[in-house]
Design an enzyme around this catalytic site. Structure first.
Site, PDB file in Angstrom:
ATOM      1  CG  ASP A   1      29.545  31.682  34.702  1.00 34.46           C
ATOM      2  OD1 ASP A   1      28.694  31.123  33.986  1.00 34.46           O
ATOM      3  OD2 ASP A   1      29.395  31.870  35.928  1.00 34.46           O
TER       4      ASP A   1
ATOM      5  CG  ASP B   1      32.392  36.297  34.962  1.00 34.62           C
ATOM      6  OD1 ASP B   1      32.338  35.044  34.944  1.00 34.62           O
ATOM      7  OD2 ASP B   1      31.648  36.991  35.671  1.00 34.62           O
TER       8      ASP B   1
ATOM      9  CD1 TRP C   1      23.788  36.139  39.475  1.00 31.20           C
ATOM     10  CD2 TRP C   1      22.631  36.475  41.351  1.00 31.20           C
ATOM     11  NE1 TRP C   1      24.618  35.832  40.527  1.00 31.20           N
ATOM     12  CE2 TRP C   1      23.932  36.041  41.697  1.00 31.20           C
ATOM     13  CE3 TRP C   1      21.708  36.750  42.372  1.00 31.20           C
ATOM     14  CZ2 TRP C   1      24.348  35.876  43.006  1.00 31.20           C
ATOM     15  CZ3 TRP C   1      22.122  36.577  43.682  1.00 31.20           C
ATOM     16  CH2 TRP C   1      23.434  36.145  43.992  1.00 31.20           C
TER      17      TRP C   1
ATOM     18  CD  GLU D   1      22.014  29.710  37.469  1.00 27.50           C
ATOM     19  OE1 GLU D   1      23.176  30.127  37.292  1.00 27.50           O
ATOM     20  OE2 GLU D   1      21.126  30.394  38.006  1.00 27.50           O
ATOM     21  CG  ASP D   2      25.183  27.891  39.559  1.00 27.48           C
ATOM     22  OD1 ASP D   2      25.125  27.428  38.403  1.00 27.48           O
ATOM     23  OD2 ASP D   2      25.661  29.005  39.820  1.00 27.48           O
TER      24      ASP D   2
ATOM     25  CG  MET E   1      34.522  37.435  38.371  1.00 25.17           C
ATOM     26  SD  MET E   1      33.150  37.457  39.553  1.00 25.17           S
ATOM     27  CE  MET E   1      32.682  35.723  39.523  1.00 25.17           C
TER      28      MET E   1
ATOM     29  CG  HIS F   1      30.985  41.725  34.964  1.00 22.16           C
ATOM     30  ND1 HIS F   1      29.638  41.621  35.173  1.00 22.16           N
ATOM     31  CD2 HIS F   1      31.499  40.505  35.291  1.00 22.16           C
ATOM     32  CE1 HIS F   1      29.337  40.402  35.590  1.00 22.16           C
ATOM     33  NE2 HIS F   1      30.447  39.702  35.676  1.00 22.16           N
TER      34      HIS F   1
ATOM     35  NE  ARG G   1      24.607  40.801  39.846  1.00 24.50           N
ATOM     36  CZ  ARG G   1      25.190  39.619  39.774  1.00 24.50           C
ATOM     37  NH1 ARG G   1      24.853  38.776  38.824  1.00 24.50           N
ATOM     38  NH2 ARG G   1      26.113  39.278  40.642  1.00 24.50           N
TER      39      ARG G   1
END
Length: 369
Positions: free
Chosen positions: A213, A215, A275, A278-279, A305, A308, A310
């Site tokens: 990712d 971030d 969101w 998937e992980d 991280m 930010h 979303r």
């Protein structure tokens, strides 16, 4: 009597005449033979004269008609013998523990970070974000793949920290930003599948794939971005989660798989729009194939991280819990072999390769029950 004497004289005269003719023929033959020899002599002299004048070394003649005779020199400068040119030095293998690592890093996201500054800080990085150590030969070629959309601010910080870290780790690597085109719901896992395929099209020698990712930045450069015998989870202690795993099966943030491992799990699922989920699906795929996840020591697996808001098009997927339960059923038909997309643009930037793709739109109904 007189008639007999006349006949004898006639025969003698004929004999003398024949001898004279024979003598004349012999004289003519000898004359032409001598003439021919003189002509050949002067012809050789006139033909060889200029050559001898230009190249005196040619004056020594050798009889080349003999089987073992050596051919005479042409008198011209001999062409130099062909010798192998200088070859690149053979570099030693890169060490398993690079000596230039510094350990814990101070990571902050408050200073301005223009791309021009990052480029000046990394003069050894080639166009497209490629780098090869100049003093050793790495064991792997690493592709770092970033799923991306509307995160330019994060990308500048990520590049600022990651290029020096990866260079200190003595990696041969390339940075690939897979940019989702349009404003439809974000699909992280599908972008990672696209990245895997497109990276291999550009360079088939990649054998290690780090999915990161944009971030997340490691706080310790001893967390080596390499692939091992088992899939590896790098981001095991993120500040957002109090520097600990949020749950035992967490496989998000930053992970690494070899080419063989990625193909073994059929890549990542393509149907997780939005969101989350998937992980966990990837974690299930790894478990179903009998592989185990390796992790660094928690002291070096720490990440910061970049905060930010979303993306409004990356809301939680309401179907994710149902899909996670069905990984065993969907793993074979949903993955790297079924991904559909269209590459819109490939641009080689000074610090990374940008691949903009159209991955379609999410279905208006659940793909599974």
């Amino acid at each position: 009597m007189s008639r007999l004497l006349g006949g004898t004289l006639e025969r003698v005269c004929k004999a003398v005449l024949l001898l004279c003719l024979l003598h004349f023929l012999v004289a003519v033959i000898l004359y032409f033979d001598v003439y021919a020899q003189h002509l050949a002599f002067f012809s050789r002299f006139s033909a060889r004269g200029p050559a001898l004048a230009l190249h005196p070394a040619a004056s020594s003649s050798t009889n080349c008609s003999r089987p073992n005779a050596t051919a005479p020199s042409s008198g011209l400068p001999e062409a130099p013998s062909v010798r192998p040119g200088p070859t690149a030095p053979i570099l030693p293998p890169c060490p398993d523990s690079p000596p230039g690592l510094v350990g814990r890093l101070l990571i902050e996201f408050t200073s301005p970070m223009p791309l021009e500054r990052v480029q000046r800080e990394n003069p050894g990085v080639l166009l497209g974000g490629r780098y090869t150590p100049p003093d050793c030969t790495p064991a792997q070629t690493v592709a770092v793949i970033i799923p991306f959309r509307h995160r330019e601010h994060h990308l500048r910080y990520w590049l600022h920290y990651m290029h020096p870290i990866l260079r200190r780790q003595r990696l041969r690597y390339g940075i690939y930003v897979i940019n989702q085109h349009g404003e439809d719901t974000f699909n992280r896992a599908k972008l990672l599948n696209v990245g895997f395929l497109e990276v291999l099209k550009e360079d088939a020698t990649y054998d290690c794939f780090i999915f990161s990712d944009v971030d997340l930045v490691p706080m310790d450069d001893r967390n080596l971005y390499r692939c091992g015998d088992q899939p590896r989870h790098f981001a095991i202690a993120i500040d957002k989660f109090g520097f600990r795993l949020p749950y035992a099966g967490y496989f998000g943030g930053v992970s690494g798989l070899s080419k063989a491992q990625f193909l073994r799990i059929n890549g990542f699922p393509n149907e997780y729009w939005g969101w989350g989920g998937e992980d966990d699906d990837i974690f299930n795929r790894i478990s179903l194939t009998g592989m185990k996840i390796s992790r660094p020591d928690i002291r070096i697996g720490r990440y910061r991280m970049i905060k930010h808001d979303r993306d409004k098009h990356n809301e939680p997927n309401p179907q994710r819990f149902t899909k996670i339960k069905n990984t065993k059923l969907t793993m074979k038909r949903d993955g790297i072999g079924s991904v559909r997309y269209q590459v819109l643009e490939v641009s080689w930037q000074p610090l990374f390769t940008n691949i903009t793709v159209d991955i379609g739109r999410p279905p208006s109904w659940p793909p599974w029950g």
